[in-house]
Design an enzyme around this catalytic site. Structure first.
Site, PDB file in Angstrom:
ATOM      1  N   ASP A 107       4.511  -5.378  -9.174  1.00 30.72           N
ATOM      2  CA  ASP A 107       5.270  -4.707  -8.052  1.00 30.72           C
ATOM      3  C   ASP A 107       6.533  -3.995  -9.084  1.00 30.72           C
ATOM      4  O   ASP A 107       7.768  -4.581  -8.970  1.00 30.72           O
ATOM      5  CB  ASP A 107       5.884  -6.027  -7.201  1.00 30.72           C
ATOM      6  CG  ASP A 107       6.323  -5.058  -6.147  1.00 30.72           C
ATOM      7  OD1 ASP A 107       6.610  -4.026  -5.760  1.00 30.72           O
ATOM      8  OD2 ASP A 107       6.333  -6.381  -5.379  1.00 30.72           O
ATOM      9  N   CYS A 126       3.553   1.373  -3.227  1.00 29.28           N
ATOM     10  CA  CYS A 126       3.718   1.382  -3.985  1.00 29.28           C
ATOM     11  C   CYS A 126       2.463   1.531  -5.045  1.00 29.28           C
ATOM     12  O   CYS A 126       2.302   3.117  -5.891  1.00 29.28           O
ATOM     13  CB  CYS A 126       4.956   1.125  -5.211  1.00 29.28           C
ATOM     14  SG  CYS A 126       5.944   1.247  -4.200  1.00 29.28           S
ATOM     15  N   ARG A 127       2.214   0.746  -5.727  1.00 22.26           N
ATOM     16  CA  ARG A 127       0.472   0.492  -6.780  1.00 22.26           C
ATOM     17  C   ARG A 127      -0.672   1.257  -6.365  1.00 22.26           C
ATOM     18  O   ARG A 127      -1.214   2.242  -6.831  1.00 22.26           O
ATOM     19  CB  ARG A 127       0.478  -0.879  -7.313  1.00 22.26           C
ATOM     20  CG  ARG A 127       2.068  -1.145  -7.861  1.00 22.26           C
ATOM     21  CD  ARG A 127       1.914  -2.552  -7.805  1.00 22.26           C
ATOM     22  NE  ARG A 127       2.571  -3.400  -6.698  1.00 22.26           N
ATOM     23  CZ  ARG A 127       2.083  -4.253  -6.688  1.00 22.26           C
ATOM     24  NH1 ARG A 127       2.192  -5.887  -7.813  1.00 22.26           N
ATOM     25  NH2 ARG A 127       2.414  -5.353  -5.274  1.00 22.26           N
ATOM     26  N   SER A 128      -1.337   0.809  -5.256  1.00 19.45           N
ATOM     27  CA  SER A 128      -3.035   0.692  -4.920  1.00 19.45           C
ATOM     28  C   SER A 128      -3.067   2.055  -4.665  1.00 19.45           C
ATOM     29  O   SER A 128      -4.186   3.181  -4.779  1.00 19.45           O
ATOM     30  CB  SER A 128      -3.127  -0.224  -3.168  1.00 19.45           C
ATOM     31  OG  SER A 128      -2.424   0.017  -2.609  1.00 19.45           O
ATOM     32  N   ASN A 141       0.753  -1.123  -0.542  1.00 24.32           N
ATOM     33  CA  ASN A 141       0.010   0.053  -0.193  1.00 24.32           C
ATOM     34  C   ASN A 141       0.824   1.388  -0.146  1.00 24.32           C
ATOM     35  O   ASN A 141      -0.047   2.396   0.656  1.00 24.32           O
ATOM     36  CB  ASN A 141      -0.907  -0.323   1.326  1.00 24.32           C
ATOM     37  CG  ASN A 141      -1.973   0.891   1.180  1.00 24.32           C
ATOM     38  OD1 ASN A 141      -2.588   1.317   2.242  1.00 24.32           O
ATOM     39  ND2 ASN A 141      -2.361   1.952  -0.054  1.00 24.32           N
TER      40      ASN A 141
HETATM   41  P1  4NP Z   1       2.996  -1.862  -3.286  1.00 20.93           P
HETATM   42  O1  4NP Z   1       5.135  -2.456  -3.933  1.00 20.93           O
HETATM   43  O2  4NP Z   1       2.883  -3.383  -3.340  1.00 20.93           O
HETATM   44  O3  4NP Z   1       2.619  -1.522  -4.286  1.00 20.93           O
HETATM   45  O4  4NP Z   1       3.173  -1.409  -2.688  1.00 20.93           O
HETATM   46  C1  4NP Z   1       5.512  -3.145  -2.609  1.00 20.93           C
HETATM   47  C2  4NP Z   1       5.587  -2.246  -1.310  1.00 20.93           C
HETATM   48  C3  4NP Z   1       6.780  -2.778  -0.610  1.00 20.93           C
HETATM   49  C4  4NP Z   1       6.766  -4.156  -0.003  1.00 20.93           C
HETATM   50  C5  4NP Z   1       6.748  -4.340  -1.716  1.00 20.93           C
HETATM   51  C6  4NP Z   1       5.734  -3.941  -2.879  1.00 20.93           C
HETATM   52  N1  4NP Z   1       8.148  -4.418   0.670  1.00 20.93           N
HETATM   53  O5  4NP Z   1       8.679  -5.599   0.554  1.00 20.93           O
HETATM   54  O6  4NP Z   1       8.235  -3.836   1.383  1.00 20.93           O
END
Ligand code: 4NP
Length: 182
Positions: free
Chosen positions: A137, A26-28, A24
Site C-alpha cells: 500500500d 492507488c494500486r488497483s 480503489n
Molecule cells: P489503495 O490505497 O488500497 O491502493 O487504493 C489506499 C487508499 C486509501 C486508503 C488506504 C489505502 N485509506 O485508508 O484511505
C-alpha cells in the site's frame, strides 16, 4: 464507470478480471490501466473485461490518487477517468479472476465472498508470477512508493499476460478451477 479500460477490450469479455485493493484509488486503478494497456499491445484472440474495486468504500466515486494518475501518465497510460467503487456481491459472479493486491485484500475478499467464488480469488502476484509477493500500500508514503508499485504491477501484468497466452490456463480460469499456485 471505467469507460477507458472497457472501450477497447469490450464490455463483455471472454475473460473478466477484477483487480482489488483497499481504497480503489492507488494500486488497483493502476493495475486496471496497466493490464489493459499490456493486453491491448498483445492483441490476443479473446476479449477481456478488466475492472477494479476496493474492499472499502471510503473513496467511492473518487478519481484515482493524483500520484497514481501521475505515474501512469508518465508511462503513457491515462487512468484519470476511473472512479473508485467498493466490491459488490455481483462482482463475485461476473469476474473469472478476482485479484487482491496484497494478502490482506485477499483475506477480506475471502471473508465476504459467497460460497463458490473462492476458487476465483487469488493474490495478484501468485497468479501472475507464482512469487507470492504483495503489492504494498503506497498511500501513506511518498512518490517513490508509487514508482515501485508501478514497476511491480507492470512486471506482474506482463507475466500474467504471458500466462494467459496458454489456452489451457484460460479455460481453467474461466471454469473457476485454477488453484492459487497456477
Ligand atoms: P489503495 O490505497 O488500497 O491502493 O487504493 C489506499 C487508499 C486509501 C486508503 C488506504 C489505502 N485509506 O485508508 O484511505
Amino acid at each position: 464507470m471505467h469507460h477507458d479500460s472497457h472501450a477497447q477490450v469490450q464490455e463483455k469479455g471472454d475473460l473478466a478480471v477484477l483487480f482489488v485493493c483497499l481504497g480503489n484509488i492507488c494500486r488497483s486503478p493502476l493495475a486496471q490501466g496497466i493490464f489493459t494497456a499490456v493486453m491491448r499491445e498483445r492483441q490476443g484472440t479473446y476479449t477481456l473485461l478488466i475492472d477494479s474495486a476496493g474492499t472499502g468504500a471510503w473513496h467511492a466515486g473518487s478519481a484515482p490518487d493524483p500520484r497514481s494518475i501521475d505515474i501512469a501518465r508518465r508511462h503513457g497510460i491515462d487512468i484519470s477517468s476511473q472512479r473508485a467503487r467498493r466490491i459488490e456481491e455481483d462482482d463475485f459472479d461476473r469476474f473469472d479472476l478476482i485479484l487482491g493486491m496484497d494478502r490482506s485484500n485477499v483475506e477480506t475478499l475471502r471473508s465476504v465472498a459467497p460460497r463458490g467464488a473462492a476458487g476465483r480469488i487469488h493474490l495478484f502476484c501468485d497468479v501472475a508470477t507464482g512469487s507470492g509477493t504483495d503489492i504494498p500500500d503506497p498511500y501513506y508514503g511518498g512518490a517513490e512508493g508509487f514508482d515501485a508499485v508501478y514497476r511491480m504491477i507492470r512486471d506482474a501484468a506482463a507475466s500474467l499476460a504471458d500466462r494467459l497466452a496458454d489456452p489451457r490456463l484460460l479455460s481453467m480460469l474461466r471454469s473457476g478451477q485454477a488453484s492459487s499456485t497456477i
